[in-house]
Design a protein around this motif. Structure first.
Motif, PDB file in Angstrom:
ATOM      1  N   ARG A  38       0.835  -1.192   0.000  1.00  0.00           N
ATOM      2  CA  ARG A  38       0.000   0.000   0.000  1.00  0.00           C
ATOM      3  C   ARG A  38       0.873   1.247   0.000  1.00  0.00           C
ATOM      4  O   ARG A  38       2.016   1.212   0.440  1.00  0.00           O
ATOM      5  N   GLN A  39       0.286   2.311  -0.507  1.00  0.00           N
ATOM      6  CA  GLN A  39       0.988   3.593  -0.527  1.00  0.00           C
ATOM      7  C   GLN A  39       0.017   4.686  -0.126  1.00  0.00           C
ATOM      8  O   GLN A  39      -0.980   4.922  -0.817  1.00  0.00           O
ATOM      9  N   ALA A  40       0.313   5.310   0.997  1.00  0.00           N
ATOM     10  CA  ALA A  40      -0.488   6.421   1.486  1.00  0.00           C
ATOM     11  C   ALA A  40       0.043   7.718   0.876  1.00  0.00           C
ATOM     12  O   ALA A  40       1.204   7.786   0.466  1.00  0.00           O
ATOM     13  N   GLU A  46       4.593   0.530   1.028  1.00  0.00           N
ATOM     14  CA  GLU A  46       5.042  -0.392   2.061  1.00  0.00           C
ATOM     15  C   GLU A  46       4.388  -1.757   1.898  1.00  0.00           C
ATOM     16  O   GLU A  46       3.276  -1.881   1.391  1.00  0.00           O
ATOM     17  N   PHE A  47       5.110  -2.748   2.348  1.00  0.00           N
ATOM     18  CA  PHE A  47       4.623  -4.119   2.357  1.00  0.00           C
ATOM     19  C   PHE A  47       3.486  -4.247   3.371  1.00  0.00           C
ATOM     20  O   PHE A  47       3.544  -3.687   4.468  1.00  0.00           O
ATOM     21  N   VAL A  48       2.452  -4.999   3.009  1.00  0.00           N
ATOM     22  CA  VAL A  48       1.342  -5.253   3.918  1.00  0.00           C
ATOM     23  C   VAL A  48       1.274  -6.736   4.299  1.00  0.00           C
ATOM     24  O   VAL A  48       1.233  -7.076   5.483  1.00  0.00           O
ATOM     25  N   ALA A  49       1.258  -7.596   3.294  1.00  0.00           N
ATOM     26  CA  ALA A  49       1.100  -9.029   3.565  1.00  0.00           C
ATOM     27  C   ALA A  49       1.576  -9.825   2.359  1.00  0.00           C
ATOM     28  O   ALA A  49       1.594  -9.310   1.233  1.00  0.00           O
ATOM     29  N   SER A  50       1.956 -11.070   2.614  1.00  0.00           N
ATOM     30  CA  SER A  50       2.354 -11.941   1.514  1.00  0.00           C
ATOM     31  C   SER A  50       1.967 -13.381   1.811  1.00  0.00           C
ATOM     32  O   SER A  50       1.761 -13.758   2.972  1.00  0.00           O
ATOM     33  N   VAL A  51       1.870 -14.157   0.745  1.00  0.00           N
ATOM     34  CA  VAL A  51       1.631 -15.591   0.874  1.00  0.00           C
ATOM     35  C   VAL A  51       2.604 -16.281  -0.070  1.00  0.00           C
ATOM     36  O   VAL A  51       2.746 -15.892  -1.231  1.00  0.00           O
ATOM     37  N   SER A  52       3.302 -17.273   0.455  1.00  0.00           N
ATOM     38  CA  SER A  52       4.382 -17.874  -0.325  1.00  0.00           C
ATOM     39  C   SER A  52       3.844 -18.819  -1.383  1.00  0.00           C
ATOM     40  O   SER A  52       2.747 -19.367  -1.275  1.00  0.00           O
ATOM     41  N   LYS A  53       4.662 -18.992  -2.413  1.00  0.00           N
ATOM     42  CA  LYS A  53       4.329 -19.858  -3.540  1.00  0.00           C
ATOM     43  C   LYS A  53       4.408 -21.322  -3.137  1.00  0.00           C
ATOM     44  O   LYS A  53       3.554 -22.132  -3.530  1.00  0.00           O
ATOM     45  N   ILE A  54       5.434 -21.664  -2.351  1.00  0.00           N
ATOM     46  CA  ILE A  54       5.737 -23.069  -2.100  1.00  0.00           C
ATOM     47  C   ILE A  54       4.797 -23.682  -1.066  1.00  0.00           C
ATOM     48  O   ILE A  54       4.165 -24.712  -1.319  1.00  0.00           O
ATOM     49  N   ASP A  55       4.704 -23.040   0.121  1.00  0.00           N
ATOM     50  CA  ASP A  55       3.983 -23.694   1.209  1.00  0.00           C
ATOM     51  C   ASP A  55       2.814 -22.891   1.746  1.00  0.00           C
ATOM     52  O   ASP A  55       2.193 -23.270   2.744  1.00  0.00           O
ATOM     53  N   GLY A  56       2.511 -21.751   1.107  1.00  0.00           N
ATOM     54  CA  GLY A  56       1.360 -20.966   1.531  1.00  0.00           C
ATOM     55  C   GLY A  56       1.552 -20.203   2.821  1.00  0.00           C
ATOM     56  O   GLY A  56       0.592 -19.685   3.390  1.00  0.00           O
ATOM     57  N   GLN A  57       2.814 -20.119   3.281  1.00  0.00           N
ATOM     58  CA  GLN A  57       3.065 -19.396   4.525  1.00  0.00           C
ATOM     59  C   GLN A  57       2.742 -17.916   4.325  1.00  0.00           C
ATOM     60  O   GLN A  57       3.010 -17.345   3.271  1.00  0.00           O
ATOM     61  N   ALA A  92      -5.008   4.271   1.893  1.00  0.00           N
ATOM     62  CA  ALA A  92      -3.909   4.159   0.938  1.00  0.00           C
ATOM     63  C   ALA A  92      -4.436   3.565  -0.360  1.00  0.00           C
ATOM     64  O   ALA A  92      -5.568   3.077  -0.419  1.00  0.00           O
ATOM     65  N   VAL A  93      -3.590   3.607  -1.370  1.00  0.00           N
ATOM     66  CA  VAL A  93      -3.815   2.806  -2.568  1.00  0.00           C
ATOM     67  C   VAL A  93      -3.181   1.445  -2.320  1.00  0.00           C
ATOM     68  O   VAL A  93      -2.007   1.367  -1.940  1.00  0.00           O
ATOM     69  N   TYR A  94      -3.957   0.404  -2.508  1.00  0.00           N
ATOM     70  CA  TYR A  94      -3.487  -0.953  -2.269  1.00  0.00           C
ATOM     71  C   TYR A  94      -3.175  -1.636  -3.603  1.00  0.00           C
ATOM     72  O   TYR A  94      -3.978  -1.597  -4.539  1.00  0.00           O
ATOM     73  N   TYR A  95      -2.018  -2.268  -3.637  1.00  0.00           N
ATOM     74  CA  TYR A  95      -1.543  -2.949  -4.842  1.00  0.00           C
ATOM     75  C   TYR A  95      -1.307  -4.424  -4.555  1.00  0.00           C
ATOM     76  O   TYR A  95      -0.767  -4.770  -3.486  1.00  0.00           O
TER      77      TYR A  95
END
Length: 119
Positions: A38-40, A46-57, A92-95
């Motif tokens: 997101r960008q205010a 800034e980073f908000v959240a992620s989910v991994s490709k391999i194990d979904g963490q 913010a604008v969320y991407y």
């Protein structure tokens, strides 16, 4: 190459909930690690959240832990960000973004969706 399109933003009041969606096309979402940023106004993205490709963490920035949930539906080729207990500082604008491998650079970006939280 994958194309990403976000939707679901809007104007809400503090304490409300909102769910953002990011639909992928061109390639299957399961091929990528995915994230929300997101960008205010006047601030860096800034980073908000992620989910991994391999194990979904899943990983979250501290300020959204317990309030936001990232999820992916590979069958629908869609990434989600469920946001609850929204605060004005979440405005913010969320991407959404995709990367070819976990830990790599995010290479593919959507156009963003505006979230505005009023107090």
């Amino acid at each position: 190459q994958v194309q990403l399109v976000e939707s679901g933003g809007g104007l809400v009041q503090a304490g409300d909930s909102l769910r953002l969606s990011c639909v992928a096309s061109g390639r299957t979402l399961s091929n990528y690690g995915m994230g929300w940023f997101r960008q205010a106004p006047g601030k860096e993205r800034e980073f908000v959240a992620s989910v991994s490709k391999i194990d979904g963490q899943k990983y979250y920035i501290g300020s959204v832990k317990g309030r936001f949930t990232i999820s992916r539906d590979n069958a629908k080729n869609t990434l989600y960000l469920q946001m609850t207990s929204l605060k004005p500082e979440d405005t913010a604008v969320y991407y959404c973004a995709a990367r070819d491998r976990d830990g790599g650079m995010y290479k593919y970006w959507g156009q963003g969706t505006q979230v505005t939280v009023s107090s």
